[in-house]
Design a protein around this motif. Structure first.
Motif, PDB file in Angstrom:
ATOM      1  N   ARG A   1       0.855  -1.183   0.000  1.00 13.53           N
ATOM      2  CA  ARG A   1       0.000   0.000   0.000  1.00 13.53           C
ATOM      3  C   ARG A   1       0.892   1.235   0.000  1.00 13.53           C
ATOM      4  O   ARG A   1       1.954   1.244   0.618  1.00 13.53           O
ATOM      5  N   ILE A   2       0.417   2.278  -0.686  1.00 16.87           N
ATOM      6  CA  ILE A   2       1.106   3.563  -0.712  1.00 16.87           C
ATOM      7  C   ILE A   2       0.251   4.575   0.046  1.00 16.87           C
ATOM      8  O   ILE A   2      -0.922   4.784  -0.290  1.00 16.87           O
ATOM      9  N   VAL A   3       0.846   5.189   1.066  1.00 18.81           N
ATOM     10  CA  VAL A   3       0.163   6.237   1.818  1.00 18.81           C
ATOM     11  C   VAL A   3       0.649   7.582   1.288  1.00 18.81           C
ATOM     12  O   VAL A   3       1.813   7.950   1.473  1.00 18.81           O
ATOM     13  N   VAL A   4      -0.226   8.290   0.587  1.00 17.74           N
ATOM     14  CA  VAL A   4       0.108   9.610   0.057  1.00 17.74           C
ATOM     15  C   VAL A   4      -0.251  10.644   1.113  1.00 17.74           C
ATOM     16  O   VAL A   4      -1.402  10.715   1.565  1.00 17.74           O
ATOM     17  N   LEU A   5       0.758  11.443   1.513  1.00 19.85           N
ATOM     18  CA  LEU A   5       0.549  12.471   2.531  1.00 19.85           C
ATOM     19  C   LEU A   5       0.367  13.831   1.877  1.00 19.85           C
ATOM     20  O   LEU A   5       0.929  14.121   0.815  1.00 19.85           O
ATOM     21  N   THR A   6      -0.413  14.686   2.520  1.00 15.27           N
ATOM     22  CA  THR A   6      -0.602  16.060   2.058  1.00 15.27           C
ATOM     23  C   THR A   6       0.619  16.894   2.415  1.00 15.27           C
ATOM     24  O   THR A   6       1.406  16.540   3.296  1.00 15.27           O
ATOM     25  N   TYR A   7       0.769  18.019   1.707  1.00 16.62           N
ATOM     26  CA  TYR A   7       1.798  18.973   2.092  1.00 16.62           C
ATOM     27  C   TYR A   7       1.443  19.561   3.453  1.00 16.62           C
ATOM     28  O   TYR A   7       0.291  19.543   3.870  1.00 16.62           O
ATOM     29  N   ARG A   8       2.444  20.086   4.122  1.00 14.47           N
ATOM     30  CA  ARG A   8       2.338  20.551   5.507  1.00 14.47           C
ATOM     31  C   ARG A   8       1.102  21.398   5.754  1.00 14.47           C
ATOM     32  O   ARG A   8       0.847  22.338   4.990  1.00 14.47           O
ATOM     33  N   PRO A   9       0.348  21.089   6.814  1.00 13.26           N
ATOM     34  CA  PRO A   9       0.590  19.978   7.739  1.00 13.26           C
ATOM     35  C   PRO A   9       0.251  18.630   7.108  1.00 13.26           C
ATOM     36  O   PRO A   9      -0.783  18.480   6.455  1.00 13.26           O
ATOM     37  N   GLY A  10       1.126  17.660   7.319  1.00 14.26           N
ATOM     38  CA  GLY A  10       0.949  16.356   6.713  1.00 14.26           C
ATOM     39  C   GLY A  10      -0.157  15.550   7.372  1.00 14.26           C
ATOM     40  O   GLY A  10      -0.223  15.438   8.596  1.00 14.26           O
ATOM     41  N   THR A  11      -1.018  15.033   6.540  1.00 17.32           N
ATOM     42  CA  THR A  11      -2.025  14.084   6.992  1.00 17.32           C
ATOM     43  C   THR A  11      -2.256  13.109   5.840  1.00 17.32           C
ATOM     44  O   THR A  11      -1.722  13.289   4.749  1.00 17.32           O
ATOM     45  N   VAL A  12      -3.022  12.074   6.082  1.00 14.97           N
ATOM     46  CA  VAL A  12      -3.226  11.063   5.046  1.00 14.97           C
ATOM     47  C   VAL A  12      -4.194  11.608   3.989  1.00 14.97           C
ATOM     48  O   VAL A  12      -5.355  11.863   4.277  1.00 14.97           O
ATOM     49  N   LYS A  13      -3.679  11.779   2.779  1.00 15.30           N
ATOM     50  CA  LYS A  13      -4.521  12.237   1.669  1.00 15.30           C
ATOM     51  C   LYS A  13      -5.295  11.057   1.094  1.00 15.30           C
ATOM     52  O   LYS A  13      -6.502  11.135   0.886  1.00 15.30           O
ATOM     53  N   ARG A  14      -4.578   9.970   0.807  1.00 11.57           N
ATOM     54  CA  ARG A  14      -5.218   8.759   0.303  1.00 11.57           C
ATOM     55  C   ARG A  14      -4.286   7.570   0.516  1.00 11.57           C
ATOM     56  O   ARG A  14      -3.070   7.725   0.490  1.00 11.57           O
ATOM     57  N   ILE A  15      -4.876   6.411   0.729  1.00 11.13           N
ATOM     58  CA  ILE A  15      -4.124   5.162   0.794  1.00 11.13           C
ATOM     59  C   ILE A  15      -4.437   4.372  -0.467  1.00 11.13           C
ATOM     60  O   ILE A  15      -5.597   4.056  -0.745  1.00 11.13           O
ATOM     61  N   VAL A  16      -3.398   4.087  -1.250  1.00 10.78           N
ATOM     62  CA  VAL A  16      -3.562   3.436  -2.556  1.00 10.78           C
ATOM     63  C   VAL A  16      -3.042   2.006  -2.465  1.00 10.78           C
ATOM     64  O   VAL A  16      -1.843   1.782  -2.287  1.00 10.78           O
ATOM     65  N   PRO A  17      -3.919   0.996  -2.581  1.00 16.52           N
ATOM     66  CA  PRO A  17      -3.441  -0.391  -2.595  1.00 16.52           C
ATOM     67  C   PRO A  17      -2.704  -0.687  -3.901  1.00 16.52           C
ATOM     68  O   PRO A  17      -3.082  -0.192  -4.965  1.00 16.52           O
ATOM     69  N   VAL A  18      -1.643  -1.488  -3.797  1.00 21.70           N
ATOM     70  CA  VAL A  18      -0.905  -1.926  -4.983  1.00 21.70           C
ATOM     71  C   VAL A  18      -1.075  -3.441  -5.074  1.00 21.70           C
ATOM     72  O   VAL A  18      -0.451  -4.193  -4.328  1.00 21.70           O
ATOM     73  N   THR A  19      -1.932  -3.876  -5.981  1.00 27.59           N
ATOM     74  CA  THR A  19      -2.276  -5.298  -6.082  1.00 27.59           C
ATOM     75  C   THR A  19      -1.555  -5.997  -7.238  1.00 27.59           C
ATOM     76  O   THR A  19      -1.838  -7.160  -7.523  1.00 27.59           O
ATOM     77  N   LEU A  20      -0.633  -5.301  -7.883  1.00 31.47           N
ATOM     78  CA  LEU A  20       0.102  -5.910  -8.995  1.00 31.47           C
ATOM     79  C   LEU A  20       0.937  -7.083  -8.479  1.00 31.47           C
ATOM     80  O   LEU A  20       1.560  -6.997  -7.416  1.00 31.47           O
ATOM     81  N   PRO A  21       0.959  -8.200  -9.209  1.00 28.25           N
ATOM     82  CA  PRO A  21       1.746  -9.348  -8.750  1.00 28.25           C
ATOM     83  C   PRO A  21       3.242  -9.041  -8.800  1.00 28.25           C
ATOM     84  O   PRO A  21       3.703  -8.243  -9.626  1.00 28.25           O
ATOM     85  N   ARG A  22       3.977  -9.683  -7.899  1.00 29.01           N
ATOM     86  CA  ARG A  22       5.444  -9.559  -7.887  1.00 29.01           C
ATOM     87  C   ARG A  22       6.046 -10.749  -8.613  1.00 29.01           C
ATOM     88  O   ARG A  22       5.497 -11.842  -8.532  1.00 29.01           O
ATOM     89  N   PRO A  23       7.207 -10.564  -9.288  1.00 27.39           N
ATOM     90  CA  PRO A  23       7.950  -9.312  -9.470  1.00 27.39           C
ATOM     91  C   PRO A  23       7.222  -8.363 -10.407  1.00 27.39           C
ATOM     92  O   PRO A  23       6.550  -8.793 -11.349  1.00 27.39           O
TER      93      PRO A  23
END
Length: 263
Positions: free
Chosen positions: A205-227
């Motif tokens: 998951r990628i947690v995208v933070l807002t510019y200051r003051p930082g808070t959680v803007k959105r949490i983006v799941p990454v479901t692509l298979p590895r590698p």
């Protein structure tokens, strides 16, 4: 699933009460055991501040952080930190650097030697065991820093842009190396990065933070298979989504710098 790391209402202010600088504001986040989580956002959004709060290096001004249900009040052996600057002891050899924390803990020498040799082999550093940090490339130094943390076997790895100072090829190689170690040891990883490609390549998951003051803007799941192939059509769709989120905050940053007040 019960989260391993729980962050509730975390705010961090710097400066005096008259003109405080708010680095983080009301951050809520949960990290599952064994998860690979990336914190992403523009410079100044509080990524490293949040990581240092999880590590126990600084106390939030408000809110709570718990690891395994226990409040974080300072650094602990359940959390290992990897910095961008390597933080190796220049007077110690590679093997001595990797075994340093074990020696401080009073682990018997024979066990230290076994653990160190195993980790050096896993990180392709065996032939450099008697070298000093000055003799190593940046990528090798970071391998040693990671090995030193893994020797202590913490369940949580906190990584503050560990590959940010490396060239593109070395960075790519170490990303793959880190994923291999993560899959082998199943650590919980919280990884700070400025690179969207790096976040997509590594994270659950990628947690995208807002510019200051930082808070959680959105949490983006990454479901692509590895590698993962970050140039694939599926990855590019995800990259456009995450890039748009980050660019919104970059624009807000520029507006705030121009006007001197929040956008």
């Amino acid at each position: 699933m019960t989260p391993l790391i729980t962050i509730r209402g975390v705010t961090k202010r710097y400066g005096d009460a008259g003109r405080p600088m708010v680095a983080l504001e009301n951050v809520d986040l949960e990290v599952a055991a064994g998860e690979f989580l990336c914190l992403l956002g523009p410079s100044g959004c509080g990524k490293s501040t949040l990581l240092n709060a999880i590590a126990g290096f600084l106390r939030p001004s408000a809110g709570t952080i718990e690891v395994g249900g226990v409040p974080v009040t300072g650094p602990g052996p359940d959390r290992g930190m990897v910095f961008q600057e390597y933080a190796l002891f220049p007077w110690l050899t590679v093997a001595a650097n990797v075994g340093f924390g074990l020696r401080i803990k009073g682990v018997p020498r024979t066990e230290i030697a076994l653990r160190v040799e195993r980790l050096l082999a896993q990180l392709t550093l065996s032939e450099f065991r008697h070298r000093y940090p000055k003799d190593l490339s940046g990528g090798m130094r970071q391998r040693v820093a990671i090995a030193r943390i893994l020797a202590l076997d913490p369940p949580i790895l906190l990584m503050d842009e560990p590959f940010g100072a490396l060239d593109a090829l070395t960075r790519s190689n170490l990303q793959d190396e880190l994923l291999r170690l993560w899959e082998q040891f199943r650590k919980t990883v919280v990884f700070v990065t400025h690179s969207i490609d790096e976040a997509i390549h590594l994270a659950d998951r990628i947690v995208v933070l807002t510019y200051r003051p930082g808070t959680v803007k959105r949490i983006v799941p990454v479901t692509l298979p590895r590698p993962r192939d970050v140039s694939s059509p599926e990855a590019n769709i995800l990259k456009r989504e995450v890039t748009a989120l980050v660019m919104e905050e970059q624009t807000r940053f520029r507006q705030q710098e121009t006007t001197g007040s929040p956008a």
